[in-house]
Every structure is written in structure tokens, then in C-alpha cells.
Design a protein around this motif. Structure first.
Motif, mmCIF file in Angstrom:
data_model
loop_
_atom_site.group_PDB
_atom_site.id
_atom_site.type_symbol
_atom_site.label_atom_id
_atom_site.label_comp_id
_atom_site.label_asym_id
_atom_site.label_seq_id
_atom_site.Cartn_x
_atom_site.Cartn_y
_atom_site.Cartn_z
ATOM 1 N N PHE A 79 0.395 -1.172 0.124
ATOM 2 C CA PHE A 79 0.441 -0.168 0.015
ATOM 3 C C PHE A 79 0.742 1.577 0.143
ATOM 4 O O PHE A 79 0.368 2.316 -0.205
ATOM 5 C CB PHE A 79 -1.085 0.169 1.446
ATOM 6 C CG PHE A 79 -1.938 -0.791 1.403
ATOM 7 C CD1 PHE A 79 -3.256 -0.797 0.346
ATOM 8 C CD2 PHE A 79 -2.207 -1.685 2.303
ATOM 9 C CE1 PHE A 79 -4.023 -1.893 0.553
ATOM 10 C CE2 PHE A 79 -3.190 -2.730 2.212
ATOM 11 C CZ PHE A 79 -4.544 -2.474 1.061
ATOM 12 N N HIS A 117 -0.340 -2.413 -4.950
ATOM 13 C CA HIS A 117 -1.584 -1.999 -5.487
ATOM 14 C C HIS A 117 -1.918 -0.908 -6.133
ATOM 15 O O HIS A 117 -2.676 -1.217 -6.892
ATOM 16 C CB HIS A 117 -1.854 -1.812 -3.727
ATOM 17 C CG HIS A 117 -3.273 -1.530 -3.506
ATOM 18 N ND1 HIS A 117 -4.066 -0.872 -4.153
ATOM 19 C CD2 HIS A 117 -4.406 -2.880 -3.787
ATOM 20 C CE1 HIS A 117 -5.752 -0.530 -4.331
ATOM 21 N NE2 HIS A 117 -6.359 -1.827 -3.494
ATOM 22 N N GLU A 136 -4.311 -0.943 -9.439
ATOM 23 C CA GLU A 136 -5.489 0.060 -9.737
ATOM 24 C C GLU A 136 -4.896 0.625 -11.178
ATOM 25 O O GLU A 136 -6.247 1.060 -11.872
ATOM 26 C CB GLU A 136 -5.470 1.043 -8.687
ATOM 27 C CG GLU A 136 -6.095 0.330 -7.080
ATOM 28 C CD GLU A 136 -7.476 0.748 -7.059
ATOM 29 O OE1 GLU A 136 -7.784 0.962 -8.854
ATOM 30 O OE2 GLU A 136 -7.706 0.554 -6.640
ATOM 31 N N ILE A 194 -9.656 -6.456 -8.610
ATOM 32 C CA ILE A 194 -7.991 -6.674 -7.841
ATOM 33 C C ILE A 194 -8.534 -7.850 -6.717
ATOM 34 O O ILE A 194 -9.473 -7.533 -5.826
ATOM 35 C CB ILE A 194 -7.596 -5.360 -7.594
ATOM 36 C CG1 ILE A 194 -7.208 -4.138 -8.256
ATOM 37 C CG2 ILE A 194 -6.020 -5.511 -6.809
ATOM 38 C CD1 ILE A 194 -6.780 -3.533 -7.999
ATOM 39 N N PHE A 251 -6.360 -10.710 -3.470
ATOM 40 C CA PHE A 251 -5.350 -11.011 -2.813
ATOM 41 C C PHE A 251 -5.071 -12.843 -1.974
ATOM 42 O O PHE A 251 -6.801 -12.666 -2.254
ATOM 43 C CB PHE A 251 -5.154 -9.779 -1.356
ATOM 44 C CG PHE A 251 -6.193 -9.819 -0.288
ATOM 45 C CD1 PHE A 251 -6.030 -11.151 0.855
ATOM 46 C CD2 PHE A 251 -6.867 -9.037 -0.454
ATOM 47 C CE1 PHE A 251 -6.338 -11.031 2.153
ATOM 48 C CE2 PHE A 251 -8.004 -9.852 1.201
ATOM 49 C CZ PHE A 251 -8.133 -10.433 2.126
ATOM 50 N N ARG A 286 -10.458 -2.976 -0.375
ATOM 51 C CA ARG A 286 -10.078 -2.108 -1.764
ATOM 52 C C ARG A 286 -9.343 -3.362 -2.335
ATOM 53 O O ARG A 286 -9.295 -3.241 -3.534
ATOM 54 C CB ARG A 286 -8.784 -1.559 -1.252
ATOM 55 C CG ARG A 286 -8.171 -0.519 -1.050
ATOM 56 C CD ARG A 286 -7.372 -0.195 -0.460
ATOM 57 N NE ARG A 286 -6.905 1.069 0.680
ATOM 58 C CZ ARG A 286 -5.387 1.425 0.663
ATOM 59 N NH1 ARG A 286 -4.487 1.430 -0.514
ATOM 60 N NH2 ARG A 286 -5.497 2.559 1.354
ATOM 61 N N PHE A 287 -10.672 -4.239 -1.728
ATOM 62 C CA PHE A 287 -10.681 -5.958 -2.765
ATOM 63 C C PHE A 287 -11.334 -6.869 -3.480
ATOM 64 O O PHE A 287 -12.463 -6.586 -2.688
ATOM 65 C CB PHE A 287 -9.450 -7.021 -1.828
ATOM 66 C CG PHE A 287 -8.360 -6.237 -2.355
ATOM 67 C CD1 PHE A 287 -7.197 -6.790 -2.675
ATOM 68 C CD2 PHE A 287 -7.905 -5.558 -0.978
ATOM 69 C CE1 PHE A 287 -5.271 -5.493 -2.744
ATOM 70 C CE2 PHE A 287 -6.561 -5.565 -0.571
ATOM 71 C CZ PHE A 287 -5.316 -5.197 -1.421
#
Length: 344
Positions: A118, A124, A128, A139, A141, A157-158
Motif C-alpha cells: 500500500f 496495489h 489499480e 483486484i 489477494f 480495496r479488494f
């Protein structure tokens, strides 16, 4: 097979997926044939990683002409933006596609790795950017640590989370799955057969069928292996009382003395590749001894520099006697090597 929605991606995939590790030691033709057979059985989700040898290339070869009927997911261990951008380009080429459906930051299993991905110029950021360019659609993980996976989910964020989940590794069901559902994330179960520790496919997949929102990715090295697993989905049956007893017996036999591949023992100052070495027993069960030796020889050779300092034991959240287990796997490797030489 039934289809399931993979969280907020809204991708509809067959309820059983394919994992790309076991085809690594196969020839290109053999590996591609296994992959194509899985597609013919109805599997539509194919997961791999650029570190899995030529797995991406075999999948690309097998499925290039049915690209619009499948979902491709791959991963990278790199933590910086520049390397991720290179890996994305490589994966696109290997998989013979113009976009990756799901691109996963691989094995995010500690706080330091989270900070790295991050950070400005981190992994990341590159993911993006590639998403904005249309090179990847979503995206995700993967992680081997439930607590870190929960933190990652809560960053919002995922789109997907991939975690080990099977009847000997059930921690993810306690809180992680609930958090993933709160963020409408797709849940992918790696190591449904315990990374090769579990030989009873019937028990493994009956257990997993209790979690219909979880997509298991079965790694197989032969058509027959996937035939057996797919049959369990064509005619699903619940776990019986006898099954429950068999599962409990297996849990008792394994106890707590197996590597969970969380990576907390790393880095080893001496350079011992601990999780890879600890995986040799399961690799030997899944591969012919000659292939197992070739696949693991570099990792096993690192055991020679172990000075038994004990730092890995202190870091291991499962309190495993790691140096002792390294020696056990080294002995297994040496026996497999002798068998290879005798059969030469």
C-alpha cells in the motif's frame, strides 16, 4: 455443475475451480490436456500464478479458444509497482489474453507486506493502474494468515480473498468469511486437499460443499483426479456420521504438527526456504518420486545451512519444532533421491 456468484465481481463461475500448481511438473502437452479436460467437465474458474513454473502457459495453450467462457485468475508475489507491471504483462502473454479477470497480490500474510503493497510505488498502486487501463478487471489477494486477511478485507480495496480452507484448516470460517461477506467479496478456498496432506477427496469436498459461497480450487495432475472430484459435485451427498468420524480421526493423527504455510517463520537469516521444505511430504504424495525430487531439490538443499538457531520456532504461531521437521523432510528427500537413482 451449479454456478455461483463470486462476490462483488458479479462473475458467475462453476462451483468448483481449478488450481494451477500440480500441473507444473507435467510436460506442456500433458498439462494443457489436463486443463482442457477440466474445462470439458464444466469448470470455468482457473487460478494460477506467475511463480508456478509454466502453469500460466499451459493454461493459456489449453483455453485460448474458449477465452470468453472462462474466468482467469493469477497472482504475483512482488510488492513494488514496477515489478507488478512487468508481471501483469508477462501473465497476459502467457495466458494468451488481453485482460486478466482477477489479479491477486499473493501471500499477503504479515503487517510488513501490507505496508509494502500500500506504500507509494507499491504493488496495489500498479494493480489499480492496470485496472484503469483495462488489463485486469478485479483486484484480489491471497493470504495464509486469517488475521491479516481480515485486515486486508477491511481496507475495502479488494474484490476477492483467497485463503487455505479445508477440514483441518477451518479458522477462516470463524470470522474471515463473515467479514468478507460484509464487503461482498468473493471467497476462494486454496488447498482444499490440505496441500496434498489429505488423501480423501470425498471428505474434503463434502466438507467444502457445506459452504456454498466458497469457491474451492482443486489442484490436480491428472484427468482421473478431477473426474473423481467432479463426480462429487454431480451427485453431492452430505457428510455422514461415519464421515465425521473419519475426519476426526485424520485431525487427531495430524494433530497440530503440520506446516500451515503462513510464512511467519521467514525470512530465515541462513536462507533456509522453510515452508517449501516443509511441503515436501505432501509433494511426495502428489507426484512421482522423480518429479518430486526435481521440483523440490533447490529448496531442500537450503536445509544444509540451518544452524538450528531457533528463531523460526519463536516466530511460528503454531509452535512447530521447525528444525526437527526440516530434518524429517530432508530424510524423505534423500530416500526419494535413492529411489530415483535405483530406478535409473
Amino acid at each position: 455443475m451449479k454456478t455461483v456468484r463470486l462476490g462483488k465481481t458479479n462473475l458467475m463461475v462453476a462451483e468448483l475451480g481449478f488450481g494451477g500448481i500440480p500441473i507444473i511438473p507435467l510436460s506442456v502437452e500433458e498439462g494443457a490436456a489436463v486443463v482442457r479436460h477440466c474445462f470439458d467437465l464444466g469448470i470455468t474458474f482457473f487460478d494460477t500464478a506467475n511463480i508456478y513454473g509454466d502453469s500460466e502457459k499451459k493454461i493459456g495453450l489449453a483455453l485460448g479458444d474458449v477465452r470468453e467462457k472462462i474466468i482467469l485468475a493469477t497472482k504475483s508475489l512482488r510488492r513494488d509497482a514496477e515489478s507488478i507491471a512487468v508481471h501483469i504483462r508477462s501473465s497476459l502473454d502467457n495466458l494468451r489474453t488481453d485482460r486478466l479477470d482477477i489479479y491477486q497480490l499473493h501471500n499477503v500474510s504479515n503487517d510488513d507486506t501490507m505496508r509494502q503493497i500500500f506504500a507509494p510505488g507499491g504493488a496495489h498502486e500498479a494493480a489499480e493502474r492496470a485496472k484503469g487501463e483495462g488489463k485486469i478487471r478485479f483486484i484480489g489477494f491471497s493470504s495464509h494468515n486469517v488475521d491479516i486477511a481480515i485486515k486486508m478485507c477491511r481496507t475495502a480495496r479488494f474484490a476477492t480473498v483467497q485463503i487455505p480452507f479445508n477440514f483441518i484448516e477451518t479458522e477462516a470460517a470463524e470470522e474471515l468469511f463473515q467479514v468478507a461477506r460484509e464487503f461482498d467479496m468473493g471467497i476462494i478456498a486454496m488447498k482444499p486437499l490440505g496441500g496434498g496432506l489429505l488423501q480423501r477427496a470425498d471428505l474434503c469436498f463434502k466438507f467444502l460443499q457445506q459452504y456454498p459461497e466458497v469457491l474451492p480450487i482443486a489442484g490436480v495432475a491428472s484427468k482421473e483426479e478431477m473426474d473423481e472430484i467432479a463426480a462429487l459435485y454431480r451427485t453431492p451427498r452430505p457428510l455422514s456420521e461415519a464421515d465425521q468420524g473419519d475426519m476426526e480421526k485424520i485431525r487427531s493423527e495430524l494433530g497440530k504438527r503440520f506446516c500451515h504455510r503462513c510464512g511467519y517463520c521467514l525470512p530465515c537469516e541462513q536462507g533456509v526456504r522453510i515452508p517449501e521444505v516443509m511441503s515436501f511430504r505432501s509433494i511426495l504424495k502428489r507426484m512421482h518420486h522423480e518429479r518430486a525430487v526435481n521440483f523440490s531439490k533447490d529448496a531442500i538443499s537450503s536445509v544444509e545451512v540451518c544452524n538450528e538457531c531457533g528463531e523460526c520456532i519463536e516466530r511460528c504461531p503454531y509452535e512447530l519444532p521447525i528444525p526437527e521437521m526440516l530434518r524429517e523432510n530432508l530424510a524423505l528427500f534423500q530416500e526419494a533421491l535413492r529411489r530415483r537413482e535405483q530406478s535409473a
